[in-house]
Design an enzyme around this catalytic site. Structure first.
Site, PDB file in Angstrom:
ATOM      1  N   HIS A  40     -26.485  40.475 -21.398  1.00  0.00           N
ATOM      2  CA  HIS A  40     -27.527  39.445 -21.295  1.00  0.00           C
ATOM      3  C   HIS A  40     -28.880  40.006 -20.852  1.00  0.00           C
ATOM      4  CE1 HIS A  40     -23.809  37.081 -21.506  1.00  0.00           C
ATOM      5  NE2 HIS A  40     -24.573  36.352 -22.286  1.00  0.00           N
ATOM      6  N   GLY A  79     -21.275  33.919 -15.858  1.00  0.00           N
ATOM      7  CA  GLY A  79     -21.812  32.751 -16.563  1.00  0.00           C
ATOM      8  C   GLY A  79     -20.732  31.688 -16.724  1.00  0.00           C
ATOM      9  N   SER A  80     -19.499  32.136 -16.932  1.00  0.00           N
ATOM     10  CA  SER A  80     -18.389  31.181 -17.050  1.00  0.00           C
ATOM     11  C   SER A  80     -18.209  30.423 -15.741  1.00  0.00           C
ATOM     12  CB  SER A  80     -17.094  31.920 -17.401  1.00  0.00           C
ATOM     13  OG  SER A  80     -17.273  32.672 -18.571  1.00  0.00           O
ATOM     14  N   SER A  93     -25.930  33.838 -17.373  1.00  0.00           N
ATOM     15  CA  SER A  93     -24.946  34.914 -17.235  1.00  0.00           C
ATOM     16  C   SER A  93     -25.688  36.229 -17.024  1.00  0.00           C
ATOM     17  CB  SER A  93     -24.098  35.032 -18.501  1.00  0.00           C
ATOM     18  OG  SER A  93     -23.376  36.263 -18.487  1.00  0.00           O
ATOM     19  N   ASP A 134     -27.519  32.847 -22.674  1.00  0.00           N
ATOM     20  CA  ASP A 134     -28.121  33.784 -23.626  1.00  0.00           C
ATOM     21  C   ASP A 134     -29.633  33.589 -23.722  1.00  0.00           C
ATOM     22  OD1 ASP A 134     -25.537  34.493 -24.243  1.00  0.00           O
ATOM     23  OD2 ASP A 134     -25.411  33.190 -26.006  1.00  0.00           O
ATOM     24  N   ASN A 170     -13.856  30.040  -4.960  1.00  0.00           N
ATOM     25  CA  ASN A 170     -14.741  31.057  -4.393  1.00  0.00           C
ATOM     26  C   ASN A 170     -15.288  31.856  -5.563  1.00  0.00           C
ATOM     27  OD1 ASN A 170     -16.097  33.147  -3.313  1.00  0.00           O
ATOM     28  ND2 ASN A 170     -14.424  33.922  -2.046  1.00  0.00           N
TER      29      ASN A 170
HETATM   30  C1  LIG Z   1     -23.462  30.825 -24.303  1.00  0.00           C
HETATM   31  C2  LIG Z   1     -22.581  31.513 -23.302  1.00  0.00           C
HETATM   32  N1  LIG Z   1     -22.086  30.814 -22.282  1.00  0.00           N
HETATM   33  C3  LIG Z   1     -21.306  31.394 -21.346  1.00  0.00           C
HETATM   34  C4  LIG Z   1     -21.009  32.724 -21.389  1.00  0.00           C
HETATM   35  C5  LIG Z   1     -20.117  33.321 -20.348  1.00  0.00           C
HETATM   36  O1  LIG Z   1     -20.784  34.243 -19.523  1.00  0.00           O
HETATM   37  P1  LIG Z   1     -19.954  35.349 -18.723  1.00  0.00           P
HETATM   38  O2  LIG Z   1     -19.518  36.387 -19.707  1.00  0.00           O
HETATM   39  O3  LIG Z   1     -20.893  35.882 -17.701  1.00  0.00           O
HETATM   40  O4  LIG Z   1     -18.787  34.657 -18.100  1.00  0.00           O
HETATM   41  C6  LIG Z   1     -21.495  33.494 -22.441  1.00  0.00           C
HETATM   42  C7  LIG Z   1     -21.149  34.921 -22.503  1.00  0.00           C
HETATM   43  O5  LIG Z   1     -21.679  35.711 -23.216  1.00  0.00           O
HETATM   44  C8  LIG Z   1     -22.301  32.873 -23.422  1.00  0.00           C
HETATM   45  O6  LIG Z   1     -22.792  33.580 -24.461  1.00  0.00           O
END
Ligand SMILES: Cc1ncc(COP(=O)(O)O)c(C=O)c1O
Length: 436
Positions: free
Chosen positions: A219, A86-87, A214, A193, A287
């Site tokens: 999730h 998600g990041s 994510s 979320d 990547n």
């Molecule tokens: C609102 C939100 N954005 C971004 C992320 C980041 O996702 P990831 O852990 O897959 O990098 C999260 C992670 O829980 C999140 O709650």
């Protein structure tokens, strides 16, 4: 045994192993950990993954293609761009808007309005792209961007809004969308979320130009690690794929014909001469791709998604109804009239005036084997890595600080059944009855 028979035997054994090792476990009150979230799976996930492993394509292939199509159908969206978290999805989405090839794109120093109560990697890509976060307050109860803060946040550098639908609770999209339209701002929705949440009947993530998901195990669906960017814009989708894939110009996708999908793989490229289009880089990229094994898990999870969303809503309601009589001690969650949240968790805020501290309540629940979490970064400005970020702050962030001090959540994920939810309610009631 020929390979077909071997394959069948492997699948048979994997299914048997899965039900023996990963089957449902009995709930033992006080001993079984009540997770705030977790992966929910059966043999389908393992069989798909084993299938992908045996095929040994490994990098994104037919499962990834299937995942894109099925998730696109669920969301009613034309373009799904899977990424490895998600990041990464957030990074790709904001970087996409910064593409020099995008007319009216974001440029260094442009301002992006975003709540100060956030997950860190919603704010990080703003900084990583040399944009300036304009931090606004949130509302307690909804835990979303406070629409009253939008006008005060505006400056002549404001170009975009980037916010999460916190814990699956849709933000107030009527006012936010109207504001974005009025001031011609880009809007990116962090739906990490909130898969399956709707506002006014419309899927979140389809109000703005780009949205993110994510697939971390906490999730709504998981790939172990994973995420996605989604959009209805073919132009933005092509830029996002390019930024995900090293910045390359080629957009062949999964089939990779020798001459390229366009049939013009070898062509004259200004500045490069006759060149292989696969090695033409029109963006400064990364990547951030997934593997087909991850996608194979995702495909099996998608089959369960509607059921997962229903279970999250049901579990939320059980906790919500069960806690009504304690609303004087803790602020219960709220949602806007048009919101239909696909809840990630069940948030509560301990009032500053409560006769106990949040830490006491969280420690008590943890001692009862009930997992708790605070609301992500709290006030991002208090986090060690973010104290000195270049930003603009709107107002006093009073609610953000209240959230940072008082908010925490417990789980509603589909792995929680009625006995586990009743156990959470009983434990909370026991704690609160000391005070009421
Ligand atoms: C609102 C939100 N954005 C971004 C992320 C980041 O996702 P990831 O852990 O897959 O990098 C999260 C992670 O829980 C999140 O709650």
């Amino acid at each position: 045994m020929d390979s077909k028979e071997l394959r069948e035997q492997i699948f048979h054994l994997v299914a048997e192993y899965t039900s023996q090792v990963h089957g449902p476990t009995p709930f033992v009150p006080g001993t079984t950990r009540i997770q705030y979230a977790g992966r929910v799976f059966d043999e389908r996930e393992l069989l798909n993954m084993v299938d992908a492993v045996l095929e040994f394509w490994i990098t994104a292939g037919r499962y990834a293609e299937q995942f894109e199509a099925q998730l696109g159908e669920f969301l009613g969206v034309r373009h799904i761009i899977p990424v490895n978290s998600g990041s990464s999805a957030n990074l790709v989405a904001i970087s996409t808007l910064c593409s020099p090839r995008l007319k009216n794109g974001l440029r260094p120093g442009d301002e992006v309005i975003t709540p100060a109560a956030a997950f860190p990697t919603t704010i990080a890509p703003i900084l990583q792209n040399q944009l300036v976060p304009v931090l606004v307050d949130s509302t307690v109860g909804e835990y979303n961007l406070d629409p009253d803060q939008l006008e005060p946040a505006l400056s002549d550098r404001t170009r975009a809004l980037f916010f999460a639908h916190t814990l699956g609770n849709p933000a107030e999209m009527d006012r936010i969308t109207a504001f974005a339209r009025k001031h011609d701002l880009w809007m990116v929705e962090d739906c990490c979320d909130a898969l399956g949440s709707r506002y006014d009947g419309q899927m979140v993530g389809t109000f703005g130009q780009l949205a993110t998901l994510s697939f971390y195990p906490a999730h709504h669906i998981t790939m172990g690690e994973g995420g996605a960017v989604y959009t209805n814009s073919a132009r933005l989708a092509r830029l996002a794929r390019s930024i995900r894939d090293w910045g390359r110009d080629c957009f062949c996708g999964y089939d990779n014909p020798p001459d390229g999908k366009c049939g013009r793989r070898f062509r004259h490229v200004p500045g490069l001469g006759d060149y292989d289009h696969r090695y033409v880089f029109s963006e400064i990229g990364y990547n951030l791709k997934i593997t087909d094994v991850q996608a194979a898990m995702g495909v099996a999870q998608l089959e369960k998604l509607a059921h997962f969303v229903a279970a999250r809503k049901r579990n939320f309601q059980i906790l919500y109804q069960g806690l009504q009589s304690f609303a004087t001690l803790i602020a219960l969650p709220r949602w806007w009239d048009k919101a239909d949240p696909s809840w990630f968790a069940f948030p509560m805020t301990v009032a500053d005036t409560a006769p106990f501290a949040r830490a006491d309540l969280m420690a008590y629940l943890e001692s009862q084997r009930i997992e708790t979490r605070v609301l992500f970064a709290g006030n991002i400005l208090n986090q060690p890595g973010y104290r000195d970020i270049p930003c603009r702050v709107v107002g006093d962030l009073e609610n953000t600080d209240r959230i940072a001090r008082g908010t925490f959540f417990v789980g509603v994920y589909p792995g929680l059944d009625r006995p586990r939810l009743d156990y959470i309610l009983d434990a909370l009631a026991l704690f609160f009855h000391r005070y009421v």
